[in-house]
Scaffold this motif. Sequence first.
Motif, PDB file in Angstrom:
ATOM      1  N   THR A   1      42.302  40.934  53.078  1.00 56.64           N
ATOM      2  CA  THR A   1      42.972  40.801  51.785  1.00 56.64           C
ATOM      3  C   THR A   1      43.421  39.358  51.585  1.00 56.64           C
ATOM      4  OG1 THR A   1      45.139  41.358  52.703  1.00 56.64           O
ATOM      5  CG2 THR A   1      43.795  43.185  51.867  1.00 56.64           C
ATOM      6  N   LEU A   2      43.830  39.047  50.380  1.00 53.31           N
ATOM      7  CA  LEU A   2      44.323  37.712  50.072  1.00 53.31           C
ATOM      8  C   LEU A   2      45.798  37.588  50.446  1.00 53.31           C
ATOM      9  CD1 LEU A   2      42.742  37.184  46.513  1.00 53.31           C
ATOM     10  CD2 LEU A   2      41.942  36.225  48.671  1.00 53.31           C
ATOM     11  N   THR A   3      46.159  36.437  50.964  1.00 52.10           N
ATOM     12  CA  THR A   3      47.572  36.158  51.224  1.00 52.10           C
ATOM     13  C   THR A   3      48.257  35.842  49.901  1.00 52.10           C
ATOM     14  OG1 THR A   3      47.217  33.787  51.483  1.00 52.10           O
ATOM     15  CG2 THR A   3      46.918  35.166  53.452  1.00 52.10           C
ATOM     16  N   PRO A   4      49.590  35.856  49.862  1.00 52.79           N
ATOM     17  CA  PRO A   4      50.294  35.501  48.619  1.00 52.79           C
ATOM     18  C   PRO A   4      49.891  34.136  48.076  1.00 52.79           C
ATOM     19  CG  PRO A   4      51.810  36.540  50.148  1.00 52.79           C
ATOM     20  CD  PRO A   4      50.532  36.338  50.900  1.00 52.79           C
ATOM     21  N   ASP A   5      49.717  33.150  48.947  1.00 54.31           N
ATOM     22  CA  ASP A   5      49.314  31.819  48.490  1.00 54.31           C
ATOM     23  C   ASP A   5      47.908  31.848  47.903  1.00 54.31           C
ATOM     24  OD1 ASP A   5      51.716  30.764  49.264  1.00 54.31           O
ATOM     25  OD2 ASP A   5      50.979  30.019  51.194  1.00 54.31           O
ATOM     26  N   GLU A   6      47.020  32.609  48.532  1.00 50.59           N
ATOM     27  CA  GLU A   6      45.656  32.701  48.018  1.00 50.59           C
ATOM     28  C   GLU A   6      45.629  33.434  46.678  1.00 50.59           C
ATOM     29  OE1 GLU A   6      42.989  32.738  52.130  1.00 50.59           O
ATOM     30  OE2 GLU A   6      43.869  34.612  51.381  1.00 50.59           O
ATOM     31  N   SER A   7      46.452  34.474  46.546  1.00 56.28           N
ATOM     32  CA  SER A   7      46.525  35.191  45.267  1.00 56.28           C
ATOM     33  C   SER A   7      47.027  34.264  44.163  1.00 56.28           C
ATOM     34  CB  SER A   7      47.462  36.398  45.391  1.00 56.28           C
ATOM     35  OG  SER A   7      46.929  37.351  46.284  1.00 56.28           O
ATOM     36  N   TYR A   8      48.014  33.433  44.481  1.00 52.89           N
ATOM     37  CA  TYR A   8      48.547  32.493  43.502  1.00 52.89           C
ATOM     38  C   TYR A   8      47.477  31.478  43.097  1.00 52.89           C
ATOM     39  CZ  TYR A   8      51.519  28.909  41.400  1.00 52.89           C
ATOM     40  OH  TYR A   8      52.066  27.998  40.526  1.00 52.89           O
ATOM     41  N   ALA A   9      46.705  31.000  44.079  1.00 54.30           N
ATOM     42  CA  ALA A   9      45.642  30.044  43.786  1.00 54.30           C
ATOM     43  C   ALA A   9      44.578  30.653  42.879  1.00 54.30           C
ATOM     44  CB  ALA A   9      45.008  29.556  45.091  1.00 54.30           C
TER      45      ALA A   9
ATOM     46  N   TYR B   1      37.081  24.246  29.851  1.00 55.35           N
ATOM     47  CA  TYR B   1      38.269  25.024  29.484  1.00 55.35           C
ATOM     48  C   TYR B   1      37.916  26.445  29.053  1.00 55.35           C
ATOM     49  CZ  TYR B   1      42.556  26.373  27.034  1.00 55.35           C
ATOM     50  OH  TYR B   1      43.690  27.030  26.614  1.00 55.35           O
ATOM     51  N   SER B   2      36.909  26.595  28.198  1.00 50.43           N
ATOM     52  CA  SER B   2      36.571  27.932  27.698  1.00 50.43           C
ATOM     53  C   SER B   2      36.070  28.835  28.815  1.00 50.43           C
ATOM     54  CB  SER B   2      35.521  27.828  26.587  1.00 50.43           C
ATOM     55  OG  SER B   2      34.337  27.218  27.073  1.00 50.43           O
ATOM     56  N   ILE B   3      35.221  28.288  29.710  1.00 49.29           N
ATOM     57  CA  ILE B   3      34.742  29.076  30.843  1.00 49.29           C
ATOM     58  C   ILE B   3      35.897  29.363  31.796  1.00 49.29           C
ATOM     59  CG2 ILE B   3      33.245  29.008  32.884  1.00 49.29           C
ATOM     60  CD1 ILE B   3      31.178  27.568  31.241  1.00 49.29           C
ATOM     61  N   GLY B   4      36.820  28.403  31.933  1.00 49.88           N
ATOM     62  CA  GLY B   4      37.989  28.614  32.777  1.00 49.88           C
ATOM     63  C   GLY B   4      38.834  29.779  32.291  1.00 49.88           C
ATOM     64  N   LEU B   5      39.035  29.896  30.981  1.00 51.09           N
ATOM     65  CA  LEU B   5      39.788  31.027  30.425  1.00 51.09           C
ATOM     66  C   LEU B   5      39.091  32.350  30.725  1.00 51.09           C
ATOM     67  CD1 LEU B   5      40.870  29.643  26.917  1.00 51.09           C
ATOM     68  CD2 LEU B   5      42.296  29.925  28.960  1.00 51.09           C
ATOM     69  N   ARG B   6      37.755  32.353  30.607  1.00 57.04           N
ATOM     70  CA  ARG B   6      37.004  33.576  30.908  1.00 57.04           C
ATOM     71  C   ARG B   6      37.157  33.966  32.376  1.00 57.04           C
ATOM     72  NH1 ARG B   6      30.698  32.949  31.142  1.00 57.04           N
ATOM     73  NH2 ARG B   6      31.359  32.081  33.152  1.00 57.04           N
ATOM     74  N   ASN B   7      36.960  33.005  33.262  1.00 55.49           N
ATOM     75  CA  ASN B   7      37.018  33.298  34.697  1.00 55.49           C
ATOM     76  C   ASN B   7      38.418  33.701  35.131  1.00 55.49           C
ATOM     77  OD1 ASN B   7      34.344  32.597  34.686  1.00 55.49           O
ATOM     78  ND2 ASN B   7      34.604  30.660  35.759  1.00 55.49           N
ATOM     79  N   GLN B   8      39.434  33.092  34.527  1.00 53.31           N
ATOM     80  CA  GLN B   8      40.814  33.449  34.870  1.00 53.31           C
ATOM     81  C   GLN B   8      41.115  34.885  34.457  1.00 53.31           C
ATOM     82  OE1 GLN B   8      44.208  31.645  32.710  1.00 53.31           O
ATOM     83  NE2 GLN B   8      44.869  30.889  34.719  1.00 53.31           N
ATOM     84  N   ALA B   9      40.633  35.294  33.280  1.00 55.74           N
ATOM     85  CA  ALA B   9      40.858  36.670  32.822  1.00 55.74           C
ATOM     86  C   ALA B   9      40.146  37.664  33.736  1.00 55.74           C
ATOM     87  CB  ALA B   9      40.363  36.823  31.384  1.00 55.74           C
ATOM     88  N   ILE B  10      38.927  37.335  34.148  1.00 56.53           N
ATOM     89  CA  ILE B  10      38.183  38.218  35.059  1.00 56.53           C
ATOM     90  C   ILE B  10      38.924  38.352  36.381  1.00 56.53           C
ATOM     91  CG2 ILE B  10      36.072  38.385  36.441  1.00 56.53           C
ATOM     92  CD1 ILE B  10      34.559  37.165  34.083  1.00 56.53           C
ATOM     93  N   ALA B  11      39.378  37.226  36.930  1.00 56.22           N
ATOM     94  CA  ALA B  11      40.076  37.254  38.220  1.00 56.22           C
ATOM     95  C   ALA B  11      41.360  38.071  38.138  1.00 56.22           C
ATOM     96  CB  ALA B  11      40.374  35.828  38.675  1.00 56.22           C
TER      97      ALA B  11
END
Length: 635
Positions: A442-450, A459-469
């Motif tokens: 599993t992810l550690t708290p720091d990894e989850s935050y990252a 920027y637009s692809i970043g918004l998409r990837n952030q929503a997916i994550a």
Amino acid sequence: MDVFQTNSSIVLKYLSENNANPTVYCLTHSCLSKLGKFLHDTSISYSLDVAKEWLSQLSLCANTIQTYGKAIRQLDDVYKYGHVSFANRIHSMILSGQFSGAVSDYLSDISGKYSKKHLPNIRIRCKYFLEYMQVEHQHSEICEITYTDVLSFHATALKRLSKADYGMYKGTIANFLRWLSEKGACPIGFSMLLFMNHAEKVFMLRDFSNGTALYISAVGASCLMDFSPEEFYTASLDFCMELESLGYADTMKTTARTALDLLYLFLDMNRLGYDPKLVNEWFHEKGDFCFKKNKYMARRIFALFEVFTKEGTIITTHYFTYRPLLCDGLPDWCRRTLDQFLLQKERENLAASTVCMYRSSITRFCFFIVDNGISSFSEITPELLKRFNISDIHSTPEGKNAYNVRIRKFLFYLADNCYTDNYFLGNALPCVHAPSTKIVKTLTPDESYALENYMDEDYSIGLRNQAIALIGLKMGLRGSDITELTFEQIDWRLGAIRFIQKKTSVERVLPMPVEVGNALYRYITEGRPDSKSKYVFIVHKAPYGRVKRNICRRIIQKVFPEGRDDGYGFHITRKTYATERFRNHVGYTEVAYLIGHTTDETVKKYISLDEERMRLCPISLSESGITMKGGFRNA
């Protein structure tokens, strides 16, 4: 000399019938008479070299020498072709009735589009084309003109013009031929041949190797009535219009138009029907020459077009692979049986990846038996299977067992279908992998935050990837369900997502955390391209189709590039989500529901060990029956 006199008469008759200038006629007559007398006096037979040598010895003015030279070329045409060629024609000649009428009708039809000063230029250029057809091919009607004639005109008459005239003549004549095609007088392909910048890419059947030509001819003739060249051309126009509406890049649209035009010309010139098998053979032999660096784009266009002809629309989610299969190298007796077995697996509705695994496993086995001199499945013995199992090397026991399981099923299939009479032959392949349990990563708290705060350079692809994550991390959805998320599945009023799991076909309604909702809203309003697609997450270039599941794995790899080989796939977000719910005192049954399991039997795969609470209830080694005695360092 009789032949010389006859051919000289043909030249003079040609000049007379086409109203040659009297001075030109007289000089031509004088030239041929003097040349004939020279040949007679010297007892030399006519040849072009002899005539040129004779001409070079004359002392005449420049204009007379020029006219004499043309007379000799006209005479040589008659020796070679039986008539004066188009290259050596006189400046003015009378067109046949239909040819002349076609030019007049065309000029009348377009008179409102061009100035009166320009119309005579158009007449001269159209007449130039028809004069060539009349002189070189003895045609007097439009319907007599063929593709070969147009190609010949392009390669000879057009190429003789200056660079400036070449472009103007070519464009004018192409428009004239398009007008004729609209009147039903000739195929649209005539105009396309001239508009095309690379007429050398247009092929006849004779330009192919014998075997390919015979195959293409047989396939094309059999489907001519079902899918004629005219129907293909109409479908190609509809296909290109849909490419335009889907927003494809100019390179894709241009390549599509060129590729489909070349294929249409090939079909129409050879009177062949459209069939994907025919296209594959045509492309295999001429694709490199026709498309060069755009070869793979053209191949995808033909694949999309094939689907278009069947479905009536372009299906942008289709992906096409063209890697040659290893099993194609097997002998026919072996490959045919393998194909039948794989077809059965496809009918069992197995996933394409599963069928591919069967193919890979069995192909490896088949190559082994062929290399050992086997020419029939009935010759397989348990001893041979034992040798195969020993020689078949894998990096892990799991991999070896995965192959053996599939080969074993193939051996049972052979027995069921009487390819071998030993039904228990498959049992000779052992199971070499016992069930194992792994510690859940599993992810550690720091990894989850990252992961939550990672933003791509775009920027637009970043918004998409952030929503997916965030959906994976805060809701535990599988990547396959995230990438197939549609707008109608999101209930903004209730703050929930209702969807049917792709893997289990079970419907789930899950609360949508605020941070997930905000990330989705930002992506939809600020980052998502303007597309009518029903899917939330789409690729950011035309045709804006749904993203594939592998985008989820790429997001994790971007955030944790060093963890690629350490269990850091997108599934780690699902395991982290389940583990956090468990640590927050959510029960097994509830966690199983949240991650979409119908029972809680397999939920342990998604829950990491809770070390803090495990320390509250330790068991001594003696109570568990584990002793410290024995082993490598103890007597």
